[in-house]
Every structure is written in structure tokens, then in C-alpha cells.
Design a protein around this motif. Structure first.
Motif, PDB file in Angstrom:
ATOM      1  N   GLY A   1       0.809  -1.237   0.037  1.00  0.00           N
ATOM      2  CA  GLY A   1      -0.112   0.143   0.003  1.00  0.00           C
ATOM      3  C   GLY A   1       0.937   1.322  -0.024  1.00  0.00           C
ATOM      4  N   TRP A   2       1.910   1.310   0.664  1.00  0.00           N
ATOM      5  CA  TRP A   2       2.741   2.405   0.626  1.00  0.00           C
ATOM      6  C   TRP A   2       3.541   2.665  -0.689  1.00  0.00           C
ATOM      7  CZ3 TRP A   2       8.015   2.827   0.087  1.00  0.00           C
ATOM      8  CH2 TRP A   2       8.634   4.108   0.452  1.00  0.00           C
ATOM      9  N   VAL A   3       3.995   1.603  -1.198  1.00  0.00           N
ATOM     10  CA  VAL A   3       4.543   1.890  -2.515  1.00  0.00           C
ATOM     11  C   VAL A   3       3.747   2.250  -3.531  1.00  0.00           C
ATOM     12  CG1 VAL A   3       5.783   0.349  -4.306  1.00  0.00           C
ATOM     13  CG2 VAL A   3       6.224  -0.121  -1.699  1.00  0.00           C
ATOM     14  N   SER A   4       2.315   1.487  -3.451  1.00  0.00           N
ATOM     15  CA  SER A   4       1.379   1.946  -4.596  1.00  0.00           C
ATOM     16  C   SER A   4       0.835   3.325  -4.367  1.00  0.00           C
ATOM     17  CB  SER A   4       0.637   0.782  -4.846  1.00  0.00           C
ATOM     18  OG  SER A   4      -0.371   0.639  -3.536  1.00  0.00           O
ATOM     19  N   GLY A   5       0.942   3.774  -3.045  1.00  0.00           N
ATOM     20  CA  GLY A   5       0.066   4.728  -2.455  1.00  0.00           C
ATOM     21  C   GLY A   5      -1.232   4.708  -2.157  1.00  0.00           C
ATOM     22  N   ARG A   6      -1.749   3.318  -1.888  1.00  0.00           N
ATOM     23  CA  ARG A   6      -3.199   3.261  -1.871  1.00  0.00           C
ATOM     24  C   ARG A   6      -3.456   2.911  -0.284  1.00  0.00           C
ATOM     25  NH1 ARG A   6      -5.208  -0.937  -6.493  1.00  0.00           N
ATOM     26  NH2 ARG A   6      -7.226  -0.342  -5.045  1.00  0.00           N
ATOM     27  N   GLU A   7      -4.354   3.714   0.299  1.00  0.00           N
ATOM     28  CA  GLU A   7      -4.520   3.623   1.733  1.00  0.00           C
ATOM     29  C   GLU A   7      -4.974   2.696   2.349  1.00  0.00           C
ATOM     30  OE1 GLU A   7      -6.457   7.425   3.075  1.00  0.00           O
ATOM     31  OE2 GLU A   7      -4.813   8.767   2.426  1.00  0.00           O
ATOM     32  N   GLU A   8      -5.974   2.061   1.200  1.00  0.00           N
ATOM     33  CA  GLU A   8      -6.657   0.905   1.894  1.00  0.00           C
ATOM     34  C   GLU A   8      -6.076  -0.348   2.130  1.00  0.00           C
ATOM     35  OE1 GLU A   8      -7.118   0.880  -2.807  1.00  0.00           O
ATOM     36  OE2 GLU A   8      -6.785   2.268  -1.217  1.00  0.00           O
ATOM     37  N   PHE A   9      -4.765  -0.266   1.495  1.00  0.00           N
ATOM     38  CA  PHE A   9      -3.856  -1.466   1.923  1.00  0.00           C
ATOM     39  C   PHE A   9      -2.907  -1.117   3.156  1.00  0.00           C
ATOM     40  CE2 PHE A   9      -4.664  -2.241  -2.520  1.00  0.00           C
ATOM     41  CZ  PHE A   9      -4.611  -3.671  -2.604  1.00  0.00           C
ATOM     42  N   MET A  10      -2.785   0.056   3.781  1.00  0.00           N
ATOM     43  CA  MET A  10      -2.051   0.334   4.696  1.00  0.00           C
ATOM     44  C   MET A  10      -2.391   0.027   6.202  1.00  0.00           C
ATOM     45  SD  MET A  10       0.240   3.605   3.369  1.00  0.00           S
ATOM     46  CE  MET A  10      -1.025   4.694   2.923  1.00  0.00           C
ATOM     47  N   TYR A  11      -1.816  -0.929   6.698  1.00  0.00           N
ATOM     48  CA  TYR A  11      -2.220  -1.234   8.252  1.00  0.00           C
ATOM     49  C   TYR A  11      -1.142  -1.269   9.098  1.00  0.00           C
ATOM     50  CZ  TYR A  11      -6.569  -3.372   6.094  1.00  0.00           C
ATOM     51  OH  TYR A  11      -7.709  -3.681   5.327  1.00  0.00           O
ATOM     52  N   PHE A  12      -0.302  -0.282   8.834  1.00  0.00           N
ATOM     53  CA  PHE A  12       0.800  -0.268   9.834  1.00  0.00           C
ATOM     54  C   PHE A  12       0.599  -0.206  11.371  1.00  0.00           C
ATOM     55  CE2 PHE A  12       3.072   1.174   5.992  1.00  0.00           C
ATOM     56  CZ  PHE A  12       3.843   0.110   5.833  1.00  0.00           C
ATOM     57  N   ASP A  13      -0.706   0.627  11.642  1.00  0.00           N
ATOM     58  CA  ASP A  13      -0.953   0.868  13.142  1.00  0.00           C
ATOM     59  C   ASP A  13      -1.404  -0.420  13.484  1.00  0.00           C
ATOM     60  OD1 ASP A  13      -3.028   0.713  11.123  1.00  0.00           O
ATOM     61  OD2 ASP A  13      -4.556   2.157  12.216  1.00  0.00           O
ATOM     62  N   PHE A  14      -2.182  -1.342  12.898  1.00  0.00           N
ATOM     63  CA  PHE A  14      -2.429  -2.615  13.301  1.00  0.00           C
ATOM     64  C   PHE A  14      -1.265  -3.583  13.524  1.00  0.00           C
ATOM     65  CE2 PHE A  14      -2.803  -7.275  12.121  1.00  0.00           C
ATOM     66  CZ  PHE A  14      -3.586  -7.718  12.895  1.00  0.00           C
ATOM     67  N   VAL A  15      -0.094  -3.564  12.487  1.00  0.00           N
ATOM     68  CA  VAL A  15       1.023  -4.233  12.763  1.00  0.00           C
ATOM     69  C   VAL A  15       1.519  -3.945  14.151  1.00  0.00           C
ATOM     70  CG1 VAL A  15       3.320  -4.435  11.951  1.00  0.00           C
ATOM     71  CG2 VAL A  15       1.440  -4.508  10.239  1.00  0.00           C
ATOM     72  N   SER A  16       1.858  -2.674  14.349  1.00  0.00           N
ATOM     73  CA  SER A  16       2.326  -2.388  15.669  1.00  0.00           C
ATOM     74  C   SER A  16       1.654  -2.548  17.057  1.00  0.00           C
ATOM     75  CB  SER A  16       2.747  -0.804  15.621  1.00  0.00           C
ATOM     76  OG  SER A  16       1.873   0.050  15.424  1.00  0.00           O
ATOM     77  N   GLY A  17       0.336  -2.345  16.813  1.00  0.00           N
ATOM     78  CA  GLY A  17      -0.525  -2.553  18.064  1.00  0.00           C
ATOM     79  C   GLY A  17      -0.664  -3.929  18.178  1.00  0.00           C
ATOM     80  N   PHE A  18      -0.868  -4.800  17.299  1.00  0.00           N
ATOM     81  CA  PHE A  18      -0.851  -6.275  17.241  1.00  0.00           C
ATOM     82  C   PHE A  18       0.381  -6.681  18.001  1.00  0.00           C
ATOM     83  CE2 PHE A  18      -0.466 -10.762  15.233  1.00  0.00           C
ATOM     84  CZ  PHE A  18      -1.623 -11.263  15.780  1.00  0.00           C
ATOM     85  N   ILE A  19       1.611  -6.420  17.469  1.00  0.00           N
ATOM     86  CA  ILE A  19       2.742  -6.999  17.907  1.00  0.00           C
ATOM     87  C   ILE A  19       2.924  -6.595  19.494  1.00  0.00           C
ATOM     88  CG2 ILE A  19       5.034  -6.653  18.229  1.00  0.00           C
ATOM     89  CD1 ILE A  19       5.068  -6.242  14.995  1.00  0.00           C
ATOM     90  N   LEU A  20       2.708  -5.086  19.725  1.00  0.00           N
ATOM     91  CA  LEU A  20       2.560  -4.748  21.180  1.00  0.00           C
ATOM     92  C   LEU A  20       1.794  -5.779  21.952  1.00  0.00           C
ATOM     93  CD1 LEU A  20       3.557  -3.032  23.375  1.00  0.00           C
ATOM     94  CD2 LEU A  20       1.650  -1.377  22.763  1.00  0.00           C
ATOM     95  N   LEU A  21       0.252  -6.224  21.679  1.00  0.00           N
ATOM     96  CA  LEU A  21      -0.603  -6.876  22.343  1.00  0.00           C
ATOM     97  C   LEU A  21       0.002  -8.323  22.771  1.00  0.00           C
ATOM     98  CD1 LEU A  21      -3.916  -5.748  21.253  1.00  0.00           C
ATOM     99  CD2 LEU A  21      -3.039  -5.262  23.597  1.00  0.00           C
ATOM    100  N   MET A  22       0.429  -8.936  21.678  1.00  0.00           N
ATOM    101  CA  MET A  22       0.940 -10.195  21.766  1.00  0.00           C
ATOM    102  C   MET A  22       1.982 -10.232  22.584  1.00  0.00           C
ATOM    103  SD  MET A  22      -1.024 -11.924  19.767  1.00  0.00           S
ATOM    104  CE  MET A  22      -2.246 -10.696  20.292  1.00  0.00           C
ATOM    105  N   LEU A  23       3.131  -9.433  22.526  1.00  0.00           N
ATOM    106  CA  LEU A  23       4.362  -9.278  23.682  1.00  0.00           C
ATOM    107  C   LEU A  23       3.868  -9.318  25.018  1.00  0.00           C
ATOM    108  CD1 LEU A  23       6.827  -6.814  21.581  1.00  0.00           C
ATOM    109  CD2 LEU A  23       7.091  -9.472  22.232  1.00  0.00           C
ATOM    110  N   VAL A  24       2.897  -8.512  25.292  1.00  0.00           N
ATOM    111  CA  VAL A  24       2.184  -8.266  26.655  1.00  0.00           C
ATOM    112  C   VAL A  24       1.799  -9.588  26.976  1.00  0.00           C
ATOM    113  CG1 VAL A  24       0.707  -7.246  28.117  1.00  0.00           C
ATOM    114  CG2 VAL A  24       2.071  -5.741  26.322  1.00  0.00           C
ATOM    115  N   GLY A  25       0.844 -10.293  26.187  1.00  0.00           N
ATOM    116  CA  GLY A  25       0.370 -11.384  26.462  1.00  0.00           C
ATOM    117  C   GLY A  25       1.731 -12.509  26.898  1.00  0.00           C
ATOM    118  N   ARG A  26       2.577 -12.623  25.977  1.00  0.00           N
ATOM    119  CA  ARG A  26       3.411 -13.653  26.235  1.00  0.00           C
ATOM    120  C   ARG A  26       4.467 -13.459  27.467  1.00  0.00           C
ATOM    121  NH1 ARG A  26       5.411 -17.023  22.669  1.00  0.00           N
ATOM    122  NH2 ARG A  26       3.143 -16.889  22.004  1.00  0.00           N
TER     123      ARG A  26
END
Length: 803
Positions: A264-289
Motif C-alpha cells: 500500500g505504501w509503495v503503490s500509494g493506496r491507503e486501503e492497503f496500509m495497516y501499519f497501525d494494526f501491525v504495531s498494535g498487534f505486535i505490542l499486544l502479543m508481546l504483553v500476553g507472552r
């Protein structure tokens, strides 16, 4: 100084609502006695107040572990003397330093108490106590500090000092996770900062829009490297072994979301960009572990890491010179010495005229046995006499039974088939749905980028939070709930194994029964005159004999008196004397006492000038709650069995007293016999509970294993869990908490299925955009946490059983 005891409990704040009126005034646990759950707690409570350290009770946790009276038995501190000498020689500094481990640390109150005790020790410098790592680092003025005196002071307050194990000095997994969590928290906040403008209407033509998207990419990538790498590496390692792991769906979700976002970043299309999900999801999984890992590590740190191997042996060289050697260096024919509390490392011949040894640790016999010159003393016997005993080694260490029992077990990690099947089904389902959705949209629209967006959305919203966050939290809550009830989980894979348990196998001596005999007539101790009590204390306080330890415990429950001064002499196999005072067998130093000692009891007589001053009746007895607890375990459908090296008739009597079938108890078993029984009857569904070296081989074979004894070190290092106190209620608590945890797990799986059907359905229908996914993911996480809170509420709020 005598401390006046009042009726109200002490602890952190007022008595909690719903707590029983009777709670131990030292540890805060429910107590069957009026004020204290055991003699150890009574003694430490008085000691704390005598030292003017009662602020401890305002700082400590409400419920802590009971003070085990066994911690007052003689211990060998030669290692500490040698470590102190080495520290003073090292570097030539005037303030040497030494790091040791401490067993018994549980809260900030413990740290405060140890610091105050150290500051009162002559020659003391600075001390740093870390309750998280179970270590203390102290410095002192050279040649002005007595380390053994300080260690004995700590021991009297319920803390054991031990050598610092090298394996604990490195980085732990929980510390590594904390660092990752810290970094990923910062990265996630930055990603959110640069993503929010898009959600609030920032147009793609805004001059800083591309910069914000690039910064989201940078911080999302850093999150992937700092936190996502933990799951990616672990998932890859397990896949290489041909197995599935809970980290695999987490890793796939991270990779899928990041790959789509990068496109999404390379093509400039917002509907593909989930970087906020990536960072939030990683943080939650680390806290659980982290919650899952830290709970187990915390319980492991409560134990000394270097206890099991017997300390050095004093060998008599030709000419009378004494040499200290390691047990491994003993050769057949070597003459060595054993003193009270020391373990005989190899089978040996007794050279002294007489010697008294305890065989409870090696074969389960509760009564000490007297040996005479020329008899063979088995490896693992513990010397009880105050005087030195000479022995001749008949074998080397490698041939010793004790060496065989001390070998660490090589159990492989337990594979949880149910979790593997759930993970496998989850992966097949999500990947299958994503593939079908991609094929369908591509064939229907021919729009490859839009098809990629659909596939990415499916992988993003199918968040395995129930597996990666909520289930680890349920494990953490279960572990903490057990710790509040005196049970400490050491093995992270204990939970899946508990579901397979169908029989509970007890050792007898020290496990179902108390380690020391019980005084049947404690009123006799209460009635003693101060001088008689002082004489009795002097004769039993440093005596390893079981009868002496029982009398010592009874004295600890009364007002503290100073021991009578003088030299305590021992007559092997008969008793001890102090001036005109004697304590021993009824037929020693005088005619037998008037009256018969009841069958099954031991009579110990205190005399002054040969005249009877008191008669103490001691008896081996089951733990106070043993009958009720084995009945409760039986009602859960568990078979209850008892294995012992003690005599068959004593095992049968115990079975009858507990209301158990006599045929479920087996006596006269060697360590190999216990292991063989498990092999024949089935070890794959057995929980083994033991306390001595004679249980070690059976421990190695049982599916699960626990111990009530942590101060010896051998079985606590092998155990999946350990429990404290005078009762065995912790075993039932283990099954109750696990049942609540499993029910919570079922509820989480149902939620995960329902959520994924709804969320993935929306994604497949093309109705999932980045904003909706960003909102839905944390909401689903909160929902799983709520399920855990409700499911574990009953065991979390349950009152601890009486210790």
C-alpha cells in the motif's frame, strides 16, 4: 523480651471483607489455630517484634508463605565462609562484595526486613536485595563481618542464603520481552500519531500526507524488527521441527499485514496500509507472552538454584590430617567424617562405636536408626549425632545410589496435542478462506490490487488474540491465584499435562505425613518452669534428631526464653545432657518412667538430677487436612495411591486413618521400586508427590510432579510445582484453578470462532477498511480479556485454604 499477642490479625491494612476470623498473624493465611498457622510463623512474629521491626507487617503483602519450622534446622554454611574469604582476597579492596541467592523473598516487605537486619550486623556496608531475581549483593568492612552469623539471622526469619547460580546471572526471557515491549510501545504510539490524521479526513493531496505515511512505514518496520521478530523466529524454529505452535498464526498475521501495508505504501493506496494494526498487534502479543513467561520465572526464582549436590566431605588422611574434598572425589577405602545434618554421600562402613542416622530422605523410614561399628550405612543417610562420626567409603561417587538419584531428569518438552490441533485448524481455515476469497474476487473483478486488499484484510482481522493474548493472561491469573494459596508453578507446560491426570501418587513420610513427629501433649511444654524450658531449648535447638525438632517447634509456640548456658553432651542412641539436665529415652539415666507409652508413640523424658521433670509423647501423624483433601480428590474421580519405603504395617495404618483402601498403599519400596510401580500401573496419567531423594526416580517417570519441601532443593528443582504449609490443600487448589482455566479457554475458543466468522465474513464481502480493522482489533482484544476476567473470577477471589 516477651511480646504481648492480641487477637486481631496483622497484614496490609484491615482484615479483608469475607476473610475468616482466624488468620495467621504472620503470613495472613487462614489458620486452624487461634493465632498462628504453625510454630515457624509464631516464632518469626515474635522475633520481628522483639527486634523492633514490626513495620514489616505494614509493608508486606496481605498473604505470604508460612515460615517453615524446618528452616530452623542446622545448615552447613562452609560455602559461605569460603566465598567470603575469596571475596576479601580478591582485588585487595577494603570493602569486598559478594552476591548470593535468597530463598523466601516474596514482596517489598521482605526486602525492607533483610536490609534492616543487614544494617544491624557488625561490619556491614551496603546491601542490594532484588525480589525479582531472588538475589542480594552485599559489601562489608574487610575482616569485620561475620557472614555465617548474618546468614543464620536470615534463616531465623525464614530466608535461606545460597550460592549464586551462574545460570541465573544472564538475560532471562521475561527481561528480553520487557525491552521489546518498551520499544514497541514507543513505535506503536508514533505509528498511531502519524495514522490518525488519515482517519480524521486528511486528503492524499495534503503536502505532508506522504511524509506521514513514510513515518508510519518506518515505525511499523521497527515494530516488526523489535517485536515481531520474536514470534517469527520462534515460529520458524518450530516449523523446521515439523510441529505447529501458537506463534505460527501470530507470525502469519504479522507478515500478512506488514506485506500488504508495504504494498500500500509503495503503490500509494491507503486501503492497503495497516501499519497501525501491525504495531498494535505486535505490542499486544508481546504483553500476553510476557505475562505467561514472567509468572513461571517468578516462581522459579523463589528457590535456590544450587542446593542438591552434597557439600564437601572431610577426609582423614594418614597421620590425622583433614582434607576437604568434593563427594565426586571419594574413593573406596577413604575415611571421612560426618557431623549433624550432613548427608553420607556413598555407602560406607561405620568406624565409630555408634551412630544415629535418619533414613527418611532415602527410604522413607520415619524413625532414626542407630548403627554400630562395622555396619553398613547407606548413601543418603543423614547424620543426627552432635559428635563427629567416622566412616569408611565402600564405593566411589559414581556407584552411589545418591549420585543416581541426584541426576537431573532429561524430560522432553510436553507437546499439547489439543493446542496443536486448534492452531492447525485455525491456520487451515484462515488461509483457506483468504485463498478462496482472493480467487473469487480476482475471477469476479479482474482487479488484482483490490483482490490483494481483500486477502490482506482477511489476514488482518482474523486476529488470534484469544490464543496470543487472552490465554497467556488466563495462565498468569491461574498462576497468581495459586501463589496466593501457597502453590507455585515452575513449569510452563504444566497446564496441558494436568488435564490428563487420573491418579495421584503420594509418598508417605514428609508428604502425606509431617516431616517431624507431633507432640501429643503440648500442655506439658506450657507447664514447664522457665529453667526447665531454657534447658530443654538448649538441648534441642541445634539438634537434627526428629524428636528434638518436634520439641523445638513446640517451644517456638511459647514465650521466647534464653537457652541455658553450658556444654550439651550426647550419648549416641540414648539422649543428650546439659549439666544435671537430661533428655532422652525413658530407660536412660534412670529407671523407666511410670506409665506406658501408647502404642505407635515415642516417649521422651526430661529429667533433673535423674528425677522425671516431664514426659513428652511424640507420634507420626498425617497432615492436618490429609483425610479431607484425599476425600475431595477422590470425588473428582482421581485414584489415590501411597508409595513408601516405610514398613507395610505403618502404610496400612495410614491408609485406614485416611479412609483409603489398604490395597492402594504399598510399603517397603526402594527408590527403584517406586519407579517400577509407576511403570507397571501407568506413569502417563500420574501426578507424583514426594519430598525425598527416594522419590527422585519416580519423579522422572510421572507425567506431573510436585513437592511440599523446598529447603532441600533436590525435588524442588525437578518439580513442576511446589506447595508450602502444613496441609495439602494446595493439590486440590491446583485442580480447581486448572478447571476454571480450561473452562475459560473453551469460552475464549467459542468467542474466537464467532468473532472470526463475523469479521472474516465482512472482509471477504469487501466491507473491511483500515479504519474499521483498526477499531475492531482492539475491541476484540478487550472482549477476550473480559472473558478471562469473568472466567477466572471465582478462583481469583477464592479464599486461600488453611495452611
Amino acid at each position: 523480651m516477651t511480646v504481648a499477642l492480641k487477637s486481631e490479625p496483622v497484614g496490609k491494612g484491615r482484615q479483608a471483607a469475607g476473610r475468616p476470623a482466624r488468620v495467621c498473624r504472620h503470613c495472613g493465611a487462614p489458620s486452624r489455630a487461634e493465632e498462628f498457622c504453625c510454630a515457624g510463623c509464631a516464632y518469626v512474629y515474635r522475633l520481628v517484634h522483639e527486634q523492633g521491626l514490626d513495620a514489616y507487617y505494614r509493608i508486606k503483602d496481605t498473604i505470604t508463605a508460612p515460615a517453615d519450622p524446618a528452616l530452623l534446622e542446622p545448615r552447613d554454611y562452609d560455602w559461605l565462609i569460603q566465598a567470603t574469604a575469596a571475596a576479601e582476597e580478591r582485588g585487595g579492596t577494603a570493602t569486598p562484595t559478594l552476591e548470593t541467592e535468597v530463598q523466601g523473598l516474596s514482596c517489598a516487605g521482605c526486602v525492607w526486613l533483610i536490609e534492616r537486619l543487614f544494617s544491624r550486623t557488625p561490619g556491614a556496608g551496603r546491601i542490594e536485595v532484588n525480589a525479582q531475581t531472588g538475589r542480594m549483593r552485599m559489601s562489608w568492612r574487610k575482616n569485620a563481618f561475620d557472614p555465617v552469623a548474618f546468614a543464620k539471622t536470615l534463616q531465623s526469619f525464614g530466608y535461606l542464603a545460597g550460592p549464586a547460580g551462574a545460570e541465573r546471572s544472564g538475560r532471562t526471557e521475561s527481561r528480553d520481552l520487557v525491552r521489546r515491549i518498551g520499544l514497541c510501545t514507543a513505535f506503536a504510539m508514533n505509528v498511531m500519531l502519524f495514522t490518525l490524521p488519515t482517519y480524521f479526513g486528511m486528503e492524499a493531496t495534503f503536502e505532508y500526507a506522504r511524509l506521514f505515511a513514510t513515518l508510519s512505514l518506518v515505525f511499523g518496520t521497527l515494530s516488526l524488527l523489535a517485536g515481531g521478530g520474536y514470534f517469527l523466529v520462534r515460529a520458524w524454529r518450530v516449523m523446521r521441527l515439523g510441529a505447529l505452535h501458537i506463534d505460527l498464526p501470530i507470525a502469519l498475521g504479522i507478515v500478512g499485514a506488514y506485506a500488504g501495508s508495504l504494498y500500500g505504501w509503495v503503490s500509494g493506496r491507503e486501503e492497503f496500509m495497516y501499519f497501525d494494526f501491525v504495531s498494535g498487534f505486535i505490542l499486544l502479543m508481546l504483553v500476553g507472552r510476557w505475562a505467561q513467561v514472567a509468572a513461571v520465572e517468578r516462581n522459579q526464582r523463589r528457590l535456590l538454584s544450587r542446593q542438591p549436590t552434597p557439600l564437601g566431605v572431610t577426609v582423614l588422611e594418614p597421620g590425622g590430617r583433614r582434607t576437604e574434598v568434593a563427594p565426586e572425589a571419594l574413593q573406596p577405602g577413604a575415611v571421612f567424617l560426618a557431623v549433624a545434618g550432613r548427608t553420607v554421600p556413598v555407602e560406607a562402613r561405620l568406624l565409630s562405636e555408634e551412630g544415629t542416622f535418619s533414613l527418611a530422605w532415602i527410604n522413607g523410614e520415619s524413625e532414626p536408626r542407630a548403627f554400630r561399628a562395622g555396619q553398613r550405612v547407606p548413601a543418603g543417610a543423614v547424620a543426627l549425632d552432635r559428635t563427629e562420626i567416622r566412616l569408611e567409603a565402600l564405593q566411589g561417587w559414581n556407584e552411589s545410589l545418591l549420585a543416581e538419584l541426584l541426576k537431573p531428569s532429561a524430560r522432553a518438552g510436553y507437546r499439547h496435542r489439543l493446542v496443536e490441533r486448534i492452531v492447525q485448524g485455525y491456520l487451515i481455515g484462515i488461509l483457506g478462506v483468504a485463498a478462496l476469497a482472493g480467487v473469487g474476487w480476482w475471477l469476479g473483478t479482474g482487479d488484482l490490487p483490490h483482490t490483494g486488499a481483500i486477502v490482506t484484510a482477511v489476514l488482518v482481522v482474523s486476529c488470534p488474540c484469544a490464543l496470543g493474548l487472552a490465554m497467556p493472561l488466563a495462565d498468569e491469573m491461574a498462576t497468581v491465584a495459586l501463589r496466593r494459596r501457597g502453590v507455585f508453578v515452575r513449569a510452563g507446560d504444566l497446564w496441558p499435562r494436568l488435564a490428563k491426570i487420573r491418579k495421584v501418587v503420594f509418598d508417605k513420610t514428609g508428604t502425606l505425613t509431617l516431616e517431624t513427629p507431633v507432640l501429643r501433649n503440648p500442655e506439658v511444654v506450657k507447664a514447664l518452669e522457665p529453667e526447665a524450658r531454657a534447658a530443654l531449648l538448649a538441648m534441642v535447638q541445634d539438634n537434627a534428631h526428629p524428636a528434638s525438632r518436634a520439641l523445638h517447634e513446640a517451644l517456638l509456640m511459647e514465650d521466647v526464653v534464653a537457652p541455658l548456658t553450658g556444654e550439651v553432651r550426647e550419648t549416641v542412641g540414648a539422649g543428650v545432657s546439659l549439666g544435671e539436665w537430661t533428655l532422652g529415652r525413658a530407660d536412660w539415666c534412670a529407671a523407666p518412667s511410670v506409665g506406658q507409652t501408647p502404642r505407635g508413640e515415642t516417649g521422651v523424658v526430661l529429667r533433673l538430677h535423674g528425677r522425671e521433670a516431664a514426659v513428652f509423647h511424640l507420634v507420626d501423624t498425617a497432615r492436618p487436612d490429609a483425610r479431607a483433601e484425599v476425600t475431595a480428590l477422590s470425588r473428582r474421580g482421581l485414584g489415590i495411591f501411597v508409595l513408601s519405603g516405610d514398613r507395610r504395617e505403618k502404610v496400612a495404618a495410614l491408609m485406614r486413618s485416611l479412609g483409603l483402601p489398604v490395597e492402594h498403599g504399598t510399603g517397603d519400596l526402594s527408590p527403584q521400586g517406586k519407579a517400577a510401580w509407576l511403570e507397571i500401573e501407568g506413569a502417563n496419567d500420574a501426578l507424583m508427590l514426594g519430598d525425598g531423594a527416594n522419590d527422585s526416580l519416580a519423579f522422572d517417570r510421572a507425567l506431573c510432579r510436585g513437592t511440599p519441601v523446598v529447603h532441600r532443593g533436590l525435588l524442588s528443582e525437578k518439580a513442576d510445582f511446589y506447595y508450602l504449609g502444613r496441609g495439602i490443600a494446595g493439590i486440590r487448589a491446583l485442580f480447581e484453578v486448572d478447571q476454571a482455566r480450561r473452562h475459560t479457554g473453551v469460552a475464549l475458543l467459542i468467542f474466537m470462532i464467532v468473532y472470526n466468522l463475523a469479521a472474516v465474513g465482512l472482509a471477504v464481502a469487501g466491507l473491511m477498511n483500515p479504519l474499521f480493522a483498526a477499531v475492531l482489533m482492539p475491541l476484540s482484544s478487550l472482549a477476550t480479556l473480559a472473558i478471562v476476567g469473568v472466567g477466572m473470577r471465582r478462583v481469583w477471589n477464592a479464599r486461600p485454604a488453611a495452611f
